[in-house]
Design a protein around this motif. Structure first.
Motif, PDB file in Angstrom:
ATOM      1  N   ASP A 183       0.931  -1.486   0.062  1.00  0.00           N
ATOM      2  CA  ASP A 183       0.477   0.178   0.130  1.00  0.00           C
ATOM      3  C   ASP A 183       1.051   0.710   0.052  1.00  0.00           C
ATOM      4  O   ASP A 183       0.785   2.073  -0.732  1.00  0.00           O
ATOM      5  N   THR A 184       2.162   1.600   1.099  1.00  0.00           N
ATOM      6  CA  THR A 184       2.562   2.755   1.165  1.00  0.00           C
ATOM      7  C   THR A 184       3.883   2.730  -0.431  1.00  0.00           C
ATOM      8  O   THR A 184       3.801   4.251  -0.550  1.00  0.00           O
TER       9      THR A 184
ATOM     10  N   PRO B  61       2.881   8.558   1.112  1.00  0.00           N
ATOM     11  CA  PRO B  61       2.496   7.652   2.406  1.00  0.00           C
ATOM     12  C   PRO B  61       2.784   8.773   3.562  1.00  0.00           C
ATOM     13  O   PRO B  61       1.759   7.788   4.545  1.00  0.00           O
TER      14      PRO B  61
ATOM     15  N   TYR C  98      -1.255   7.889   3.687  1.00  0.00           N
ATOM     16  CA  TYR C  98      -1.160   6.356   4.903  1.00  0.00           C
ATOM     17  C   TYR C  98      -2.027   6.602   6.269  1.00  0.00           C
ATOM     18  O   TYR C  98      -0.836   6.488   7.286  1.00  0.00           O
TER      19      TYR C  98
END
Lengths: 410, 410
Positions: free
Chosen positions: A58-59, A69, A73
């Motif tokens: 994800d990051t 991120p 994030y």
């Protein structure tokens, strides 16, 4: 304006292996197309987040799309929800969910409901919560893999500042969701009410009656943890002034691409496994390129080889990614298209998980400065003209080559 | 303390050109002096702002002087005023100005007053506004190139948060300057009053009577846009504890150097064109070095070759810059002086404008670490010991080599 492709072979980068004579799996694999891109293009190494930092998928992808991120994030909850395929909106409060088992005194006796699987009815259970409204707040819920899922609370005056409604061990009751701020009191109350509703709706459900008969722990409640507010992001097309699309296999990365506003292209024969259809993926990239300015693609198989700790499978998956790249290259070689070839992170076979090592990158197209590097790999690319860059640099570099950047100043 | 020179060949960097056999214009040019600096010094590539980011001359130079453009670049207005040669002070509100034509109903019929030129009286018209005082606020005004100019409002309680007093198209009246905050209401009112004064002062002016006779659109009003507050900066000498001077041709860069408090050295035969007097520029640098610790110099011609899309002219201009460097080198080679040779940005011949590509840099002097690079250019320098650095890194690197840095910590 020229076009662009960002080609990610997921987790492709790694570390030298004694069994490969000190080569990495990329260096040991036969990758004629990556080598060609490296030779005719400009090479370097890239830290997905920053040197030494171990990225998640994800990051790493947030950074590669140019969304810092460290800013965007906001925790596991929102990204679990994005990955589960929920239509997450900025401002939603999202939580990770476990199906779990409690006894008749409310004590958690199995935090994973006997590791219940997708084909054992988790979708159906999640759908009982999906669409509920509690005190004017809309609940969205979706199961993901095995006992996992995600929940979204959508409404006014919500906060992600609550502690987990999860004892994190068996033998304890589910704790109330403790608010960390005064503003979070309402949200904490909603989480507690949702867990009560799950208990009511799941308790006597046929799925659980069947599990009981089979002697399996029932999925008679949920645990909620990892609350976070989904970030508000400027959509990709607005941020960059170009139309982007994504040809991506994995749910989490598909979710992030959709969340940022890229158009998702489906490839029915792309399995996300070793057996994926690299030819169909390549063709989908070329088709998408007709309609979109930038196509982002990710082939998952090399990462599996790393997680599985299997050098042979990883090499074979990298060679599959290379064949995919070869088809794409044939389709763009006469056109005004730039392509960046890289991994989103390293997944060394000996580590079996993501590491914070840099990854090789090669950028090819008319506007690059070929630099004398003759092959693709962690070591060869490190001597290239791009030097050492970061994930967040990729989009500006691509936009610059595509002639799609605004000038900063006069 | 040792001395330092920052030598900028403006826009010198570029991309490979097929007509040059895949060389860039630097690589194709005969540059024995740049090559010597590269061979005896330490090389690298430099992103003026950040990888892929397309710099303006203003933002690139702010960064090279060590002033973060993301903090200090406050918009086009202040930097247009700085470039026009107005003595801008931190806290001034500055706007870009157009001479324009309105009809007798106040409708803008030509946003550029028939593209009025400098020799058609723009200086004189601007001088009518320069020095006015409106409601206790001092007005400064100066014409720049063609129909353009800049205005400064200097006084208390001013704000840059106003929308343009410019319809941005013909056929509409000039809108009032809309304040974006309550604090900006006074400033917006001042802008509107200044435009009214311009109408009164310009309407029947002999310059316009002459234009009317000639059938040209009159410069009977002004449009004001791009408002911003000039940044408050710590002067160069205070920031770094050294005395700096600038031998620079272009108005905008001269303005920035003066704004930061560097001493400007005039070189009457420096034209800012292809025909500039590189020998006189070099001699001015050597003379300035006697009095100042750090001399910043910029020769403009290579950038013109890029903007003109003319590889031959660009190569010739780079060779001129190299001759200038040769004279400087002869003057410093026995002394304790460090020199950095670089471009402020890339202006590729095929792109005809600034791009976000990195630029080559070589730093020469007793304290550097020669790295085996044998020639100056985008590709050769990318393999050098400096690696990939940023514009903001240049001043600290120079100060360190000059022995002029404070230790951070103990």
């Amino acid at each position: 304006m020229a076009k662009g492709i960002i080609f990610i072979a997921d987790g492709m980068a790694g570390r030298p292996l004694a069994e490969l004579g000190g080569a990495t799996t990329i260096e040991a694999a036969e990758t004629p197309n990556m080598d060609l891109i490296a030779e005719q293009g400009e090479c370097g190494i890239l830290d997905p987040i920053a040197p030494g930092v171990r990225p998640g998928s994800d990051t790493a992808h947030l950074a590669l799309f140019g969304y810092d991120p460290y800013q965007y994030y906001t925790g596991r909850g929102p990204f679990e929800a994005i990955g589960a395929g929920l239509e997450v909106k900025g401002g939603d409060v999202a939580l990770r969910m476990n199906f779990a088992t409690i006894d008749d005194k409310g004590v958690v006796i199995d935090r994973r409901a006997g590791r219940i699987q997708e084909d054992e009815g988790t979708d159906e259970l999640a759908s009982l919560l999906n669409g509920l409204e509690i005190d004017g707040v809309k609940i969205l819920c979706k199961a993901s893999t095995a006992h996992r899922g995600a929940v979204i609370l959508r409404g006014e005056d919500l906060s992600g500042e609550i502690e987990d409604a999860d004892p994190h061990r068996e033998g304890s009751p589910i704790p109330k969701a403790r608010p960390l701020t005064e503003e979070a009191e309402r949200t904490a109350g909603l989480v507690d009410k949702l867990i009560e509703r799950a208990k009511e709706l799941f308790g006597d459900h046929p799925i659980n009656k069947k599990r009981q008969k089979e002697g399996k722990p029932t999925a008679n409640c949920i645990l909620l943890r990892g609350a976070g507010i989904a970030p508000r992001v400027q959509p990709f097309s607005e941020r960059y002034g170009i139309k982007g699309s994504a040809v991506v296999e994995v749910g989490l990365i598909r979710g992030i691409a959709r969340f940022l506003g890229l158009a998702l292209i489906d490839v029915p024969t792309a399995t996300g496994g070793y057996d994926t259809d690299e030819k169909a993926l390549a063709r989908a990239v070329l088709t998408a390129l007709k309609k979109y300015d930038l196509v982002f693609t990710n082939i998952k198989a090399p990462d599996l080889g790393g997680h599985d700790g299997d050098a042979i499978k990883k090499i074979s998956a990298i060679e599959k990614a290379d064949r995919m790249l070869g088809i794409i290259y044939e389709g763009i070689k006469e056109s005004d298209t730039h392509i960046a070839v890289l991994a989103d992170h390293s997944t060394p076979v000996a580590f079996r998980d993501h590491t914070g090592d840099s990854v090789p990158i090669a950028v090819w197209g008319k506007m690059t400065r070929p630099d004398g590097v003759t092959g693709f790999g962690e070591r060869p690319c490190s001597g290239g003209g791009l030097g050492r860059i970061r994930g967040m640099d990729l989009m500006p570099i691509m936009l610059n080559l595509m002639g799609a950047s605004e000038k900063f100043g006069a």
